[in-house]
Design a protein around this motif. Structure first.
Motif, PDB file in Angstrom:
ATOM      1  N   GLY A   1      37.892  42.398  25.030  1.00  0.00           N
ATOM      2  CA  GLY A   1      39.181  42.081  24.522  1.00  0.00           C
ATOM      3  C   GLY A   1      40.265  42.690  25.013  1.00  0.00           C
ATOM      4  N   GLN A   2      40.139  43.854  25.902  1.00  0.00           N
ATOM      5  CA  GLN A   2      41.144  44.419  26.556  1.00  0.00           C
ATOM      6  C   GLN A   2      41.651  43.943  27.801  1.00  0.00           C
ATOM      7  OE1 GLN A   2      43.163  46.725  25.180  1.00  0.00           O
ATOM      8  NE2 GLN A   2      42.039  46.355  23.134  1.00  0.00           N
ATOM      9  N   VAL A   3      40.634  43.151  28.345  1.00  0.00           N
ATOM     10  CA  VAL A   3      41.030  42.556  29.722  1.00  0.00           C
ATOM     11  C   VAL A   3      42.094  41.576  29.675  1.00  0.00           C
ATOM     12  CG1 VAL A   3      40.034  41.438  31.723  1.00  0.00           C
ATOM     13  CG2 VAL A   3      38.392  43.197  30.361  1.00  0.00           C
ATOM     14  N   PRO A   4      42.171  40.677  28.930  1.00  0.00           N
ATOM     15  CA  PRO A   4      43.249  39.855  29.214  1.00  0.00           C
ATOM     16  C   PRO A   4      44.810  40.378  29.258  1.00  0.00           C
ATOM     17  CG  PRO A   4      41.700  38.776  27.660  1.00  0.00           C
ATOM     18  CD  PRO A   4      41.381  40.243  27.816  1.00  0.00           C
ATOM     19  N   PRO A   5      45.033  41.115  28.343  1.00  0.00           N
ATOM     20  CA  PRO A   5      46.313  41.942  28.413  1.00  0.00           C
ATOM     21  C   PRO A   5      46.492  42.556  29.600  1.00  0.00           C
ATOM     22  CG  PRO A   5      45.310  42.729  26.309  1.00  0.00           C
ATOM     23  CD  PRO A   5      44.130  41.865  27.099  1.00  0.00           C
ATOM     24  N   VAL A   6      45.514  43.215  30.066  1.00  0.00           N
ATOM     25  CA  VAL A   6      45.547  44.014  31.427  1.00  0.00           C
ATOM     26  C   VAL A   6      45.665  42.956  32.448  1.00  0.00           C
ATOM     27  CG1 VAL A   6      44.156  45.290  33.085  1.00  0.00           C
ATOM     28  CG2 VAL A   6      44.402  45.873  30.821  1.00  0.00           C
ATOM     29  N   LEU A   7      45.225  42.039  32.432  1.00  0.00           N
ATOM     30  CA  LEU A   7      45.383  40.970  33.551  1.00  0.00           C
ATOM     31  C   LEU A   7      46.824  40.484  33.490  1.00  0.00           C
ATOM     32  CD1 LEU A   7      42.071  38.529  33.346  1.00  0.00           C
ATOM     33  CD2 LEU A   7      42.715  40.495  35.028  1.00  0.00           C
TER      34      LEU A   7
ATOM     35  N   GLN B   1      42.544  46.841  41.363  1.00  0.00           N
ATOM     36  CA  GLN B   1      43.737  46.118  40.669  1.00  0.00           C
ATOM     37  C   GLN B   1      44.601  45.411  41.539  1.00  0.00           C
ATOM     38  OE1 GLN B   1      46.194  49.096  38.685  1.00  0.00           O
ATOM     39  NE2 GLN B   1      44.822  48.847  36.637  1.00  0.00           N
ATOM     40  N   ASN B   2      44.860  45.825  42.884  1.00  0.00           N
ATOM     41  CA  ASN B   2      45.607  45.103  43.829  1.00  0.00           C
ATOM     42  C   ASN B   2      44.568  43.881  44.191  1.00  0.00           C
ATOM     43  OD1 ASN B   2      47.695  46.787  43.644  1.00  0.00           O
ATOM     44  ND2 ASN B   2      46.993  48.029  45.409  1.00  0.00           N
ATOM     45  N   PHE B   3      43.429  43.919  44.132  1.00  0.00           N
ATOM     46  CA  PHE B   3      42.580  42.895  44.633  1.00  0.00           C
ATOM     47  C   PHE B   3      42.594  41.570  43.550  1.00  0.00           C
ATOM     48  CE2 PHE B   3      38.212  41.138  44.740  1.00  0.00           C
ATOM     49  CZ  PHE B   3      38.415  40.513  46.134  1.00  0.00           C
ATOM     50  N   VAL B   4      42.725  42.151  42.115  1.00  0.00           N
ATOM     51  CA  VAL B   4      42.896  41.259  41.133  1.00  0.00           C
ATOM     52  C   VAL B   4      44.364  40.606  41.221  1.00  0.00           C
ATOM     53  CG1 VAL B   4      43.215  41.046  38.689  1.00  0.00           C
ATOM     54  CG2 VAL B   4      41.137  42.222  39.640  1.00  0.00           C
ATOM     55  N   LYS B   5      45.224  41.338  41.594  1.00  0.00           N
ATOM     56  CA  LYS B   5      46.541  40.770  41.589  1.00  0.00           C
ATOM     57  C   LYS B   5      46.766  39.690  42.726  1.00  0.00           C
ATOM     58  CE  LYS B   5      49.160  45.084  40.673  1.00  0.00           C
ATOM     59  NZ  LYS B   5      49.838  46.282  40.965  1.00  0.00           N
ATOM     60  N   LEU B   6      45.823  39.889  43.825  1.00  0.00           N
ATOM     61  CA  LEU B   6      46.075  38.995  44.787  1.00  0.00           C
ATOM     62  C   LEU B   6      45.747  37.618  44.179  1.00  0.00           C
ATOM     63  CD1 LEU B   6      44.067  40.201  48.073  1.00  0.00           C
ATOM     64  CD2 LEU B   6      46.907  39.404  47.573  1.00  0.00           C
ATOM     65  N   PHE B   7      44.651  37.568  43.401  1.00  0.00           N
ATOM     66  CA  PHE B   7      44.359  36.371  42.690  1.00  0.00           C
ATOM     67  C   PHE B   7      45.116  35.770  41.896  1.00  0.00           C
ATOM     68  CE2 PHE B   7      39.973  37.844  44.106  1.00  0.00           C
ATOM     69  CZ  PHE B   7      39.501  37.046  44.893  1.00  0.00           C
ATOM     70  N   LEU B   8      45.697  36.843  41.068  1.00  0.00           N
ATOM     71  CA  LEU B   8      46.558  36.273  39.848  1.00  0.00           C
ATOM     72  C   LEU B   8      47.730  35.882  40.504  1.00  0.00           C
ATOM     73  CD1 LEU B   8      45.960  39.035  36.993  1.00  0.00           C
ATOM     74  CD2 LEU B   8      45.158  36.561  37.495  1.00  0.00           C
ATOM     75  N   CYS B   9      48.323  36.378  41.748  1.00  0.00           N
ATOM     76  CA  CYS B   9      49.547  35.891  42.131  1.00  0.00           C
ATOM     77  C   CYS B   9      49.718  35.165  43.395  1.00  0.00           C
ATOM     78  CB  CYS B   9      50.313  37.390  42.352  1.00  0.00           C
ATOM     79  SG  CYS B   9      50.427  38.444  41.079  1.00  0.00           S
ATOM     80  N   SER B  10      48.551  34.592  43.529  1.00  0.00           N
ATOM     81  CA  SER B  10      48.394  33.725  45.087  1.00  0.00           C
ATOM     82  C   SER B  10      48.370  32.478  44.791  1.00  0.00           C
ATOM     83  CB  SER B  10      47.329  34.321  45.869  1.00  0.00           C
ATOM     84  OG  SER B  10      47.024  33.396  47.044  1.00  0.00           O
ATOM     85  N   ASP B  11      48.796  31.461  45.460  1.00  0.00           N
ATOM     86  CA  ASP B  11      48.675  30.315  45.348  1.00  0.00           C
ATOM     87  C   ASP B  11      47.358  29.675  45.821  1.00  0.00           C
ATOM     88  OD1 ASP B  11      51.268  30.063  44.122  1.00  0.00           O
ATOM     89  OD2 ASP B  11      52.039  29.829  46.134  1.00  0.00           O
ATOM     90  N   ASP B  12      47.021  30.494  46.690  1.00  0.00           N
ATOM     91  CA  ASP B  12      45.482  30.075  47.261  1.00  0.00           C
ATOM     92  C   ASP B  12      44.170  30.374  46.321  1.00  0.00           C
ATOM     93  OD1 ASP B  12      46.802  29.857  49.833  1.00  0.00           O
ATOM     94  OD2 ASP B  12      46.360  31.989  50.297  1.00  0.00           O
ATOM     95  N   ASP B  13      43.391  29.437  46.403  1.00  0.00           N
ATOM     96  CA  ASP B  13      42.357  29.138  45.392  1.00  0.00           C
ATOM     97  C   ASP B  13      41.301  30.276  46.053  1.00  0.00           C
ATOM     98  OD1 ASP B  13      41.068  28.188  43.352  1.00  0.00           O
ATOM     99  OD2 ASP B  13      39.496  26.950  44.429  1.00  0.00           O
TER     100      ASP B  13
ATOM    101  N   GLY C   1      38.519  33.525  35.981  1.00  0.00           N
ATOM    102  CA  GLY C   1      39.610  33.657  35.143  1.00  0.00           C
ATOM    103  C   GLY C   1      38.727  34.000  33.944  1.00  0.00           C
ATOM    104  N   ALA C   2      39.649  33.838  32.846  1.00  0.00           N
ATOM    105  CA  ALA C   2      39.334  34.263  31.454  1.00  0.00           C
ATOM    106  C   ALA C   2      38.171  33.959  30.838  1.00  0.00           C
ATOM    107  CB  ALA C   2      40.343  34.287  30.734  1.00  0.00           C
ATOM    108  N   LYS C   3      38.103  32.566  31.041  1.00  0.00           N
ATOM    109  CA  LYS C   3      37.214  31.882  30.408  1.00  0.00           C
ATOM    110  C   LYS C   3      35.747  32.195  30.887  1.00  0.00           C
ATOM    111  CE  LYS C   3      35.870  26.941  29.041  1.00  0.00           C
ATOM    112  NZ  LYS C   3      36.083  25.483  29.426  1.00  0.00           N
TER     113      LYS C   3
ATOM    114  N   ALA D   1      44.690  29.227  30.357  1.00  0.00           N
ATOM    115  CA  ALA D   1      45.710  28.538  30.908  1.00  0.00           C
ATOM    116  C   ALA D   1      46.166  29.677  32.040  1.00  0.00           C
ATOM    117  CB  ALA D   1      46.687  28.070  29.912  1.00  0.00           C
ATOM    118  N   GLU D   2      46.900  30.676  31.670  1.00  0.00           N
ATOM    119  CA  GLU D   2      47.414  31.666  32.633  1.00  0.00           C
ATOM    120  C   GLU D   2      46.393  31.836  33.664  1.00  0.00           C
ATOM    121  OE1 GLU D   2      50.944  33.817  33.591  1.00  0.00           O
ATOM    122  OE2 GLU D   2      50.419  32.157  31.809  1.00  0.00           O
ATOM    123  N   PHE D   3      45.284  32.665  33.374  1.00  0.00           N
ATOM    124  CA  PHE D   3      44.446  33.376  34.155  1.00  0.00           C
ATOM    125  C   PHE D   3      43.316  32.356  34.868  1.00  0.00           C
ATOM    126  CE2 PHE D   3      45.736  36.656  31.503  1.00  0.00           C
ATOM    127  CZ  PHE D   3      46.898  36.945  32.377  1.00  0.00           C
TER     128      PHE D   3
END
Length: 351
Positions: free
Chosen positions: A78-84, A146-158, A216-218, A346-348
């Motif tokens: 449950g703590q993961v989504p807020p962190v993401l 964390q930076n690795f995750v950010k790459l996915f979250l902030c990149s347009d590339d699939d 992602g989250a799902k 929807a977000e992640f």
DNA sequence: ACATCCCGCCATCTC
DNA sequence: GAGATGGCGGGATGT
């Protein structure tokens, strides 16, 4: 003991991904609060050093938090989504100087996290003892994850290749050796995240180069249910096709020999040693043996010498716990977490 | 041959 | 000083 000694070595059975799966199945329970590193190492049958790898990566997405020497606390999925969410925000800010739009429901969770001193970036730690320490932190597995995750979250590339990630996460003009080292770490991180279903390994269609896709989250919601030691039917249903991580507890046996590599093992005996445990774990008929072991944090087990204990614990997990969870909670849980995560999906979660 | 990544040494930090 | 932590890269294993 000795009979295990000559057992042939299989690299995959010892992978970080498998270890993380086992770790999650061991600790993803409501009654888990503190996690002792020695305890974890003992129960999972690995050296302490590996536990550090695991908790560092898990901590990067908020699943666990360091509480003190030798002690981590279980924070839960449950703590993961807020962190993401925070990582995304941070990533966007770093990249574009933009803060993404955050919905009301997101803000609730967001605030909950903020209230606690969740370690989200090294700079959050009020006191930075030394510049030296800072530079060490910058290189840490935790920051890299964390930076690795950010790459996915902030990149347009699939799809993101490890090559691309390495370049993105390192200052260009790094020497090849440094590069190699970093890539090794990214492999570690990617293994952990893919065993959690946060990402999946695939290929760039054109070039066939290996790449990772953000699930992602799902997917995590499903993963969470999975790490509750589900019965066979459910395991099979939600287990992704690719890797069979998360179903074997296998880190308690043979070690890789520096020179004595068993040539006779041509391929992973895909469900060899583990299949016994796997079957048992998913077989509800065998699931009534012993009561659950108490969370024994006092015992100082010597990593690698606790095979029997590991098996005991795992059998317990797989038996009594399986029934317990599966009968009473699993059905509800799936719905519950899907609900919780829907907002975040929807977000992640791409697609 | 190249990709992957386990393993444990050892520097550094913390108590 | 001892124990905890974790970066790092050699080299084994997998494809």
């Amino acid at each position: 003991m000795e009979s295990l000694g000559r057992q042939s070595y299989s690299r995959k059975e010892k992978s970080l991904g498998v270890l993380v799966s086992n770790f999650l199945r061991l600790y993803n329970r409501d009654d888990v609060d503190l996690i002792g590193l020695d305890d974890a190492a003992g129960k999972l049958g690995v050296e302490r050093r590996r536990i550090y790898d695991v908790v560092n990566i898990l901590e990067s997405i908020g699943l666990v938090a360091r509480r003190g020497k030798n002690q981590y606390s279980w924070r839960g999925f449950g703590q993961v989504p807020p962190v993401l969410s925070l990582l995304k925000e941070e990533g966007m800010r770093e990249k574009f100087g933009i803060i993404p739009c955050v919905t009301n429901s997101e803000m609730v969770l967001y605030d909950q996290v903020r209230e606690e001193p969740l370690k989200l970036s090294p700079d959050d730690q009020e006191n930075s003892p030394s510049p030296k320490l800072d530079s060490k932190k910058e290189k840490s597995l935790w920051v890299l994850a964390q930076n690795f995750v950010k790459l996915f979250l902030c990149s347009d590339d699939d799809l993101i290749t490890l090559d691309g990630a390495t370049k993105a996460l390192l200052n260009v003009s790094q020497d090849p050796m440094n590069m190699r080292t970093k890539v090794r770490r990214l492999y570690d991180i990617a293994n952990v995240f893919s065993s959690m279903n946060l990402i999946e390994k695939t290929h760039i269609p054109e070039t066939k180069k290996p790449a990772y896709r953000w699930l992602g989250a799902k997917a995590i919601a499903i993963a969470e249910a999975r790490f509750l030691a589900a019965p066979a039917s459910l395991c099979d249903r939600i287990e992704p096709r690719k890797r069979a991580f998360g179903t074997e507890i296998t880190n308690f046996t043979t070690k890789r020999a520096k020179t004595d590599c068993s040539k006779d093992r041509k391929h992973y005996e895909s469900q060899n040693t583990c299949s016994v445990i796997k079957q048992e774990q998913c077989d509800s008929k065998t699931a009534v043996k012993r009561p659950l072991p108490p969370a024994d944090t006092s015992k100082k087990t010597n990593a690698g010498k606790s095979n029997n204990q590991s098996i005991d614990v795992l059998e317990n997990l797989s038996s009594a716990h399986t029934l317990q969870y599966c009968n009473h909670e699993l059905t509800g849980l799936l719905g519950h977490y899907t609900e919780t995560w829907r907002t975040w999906h929807a977000e992640f979660g791409r697609k």
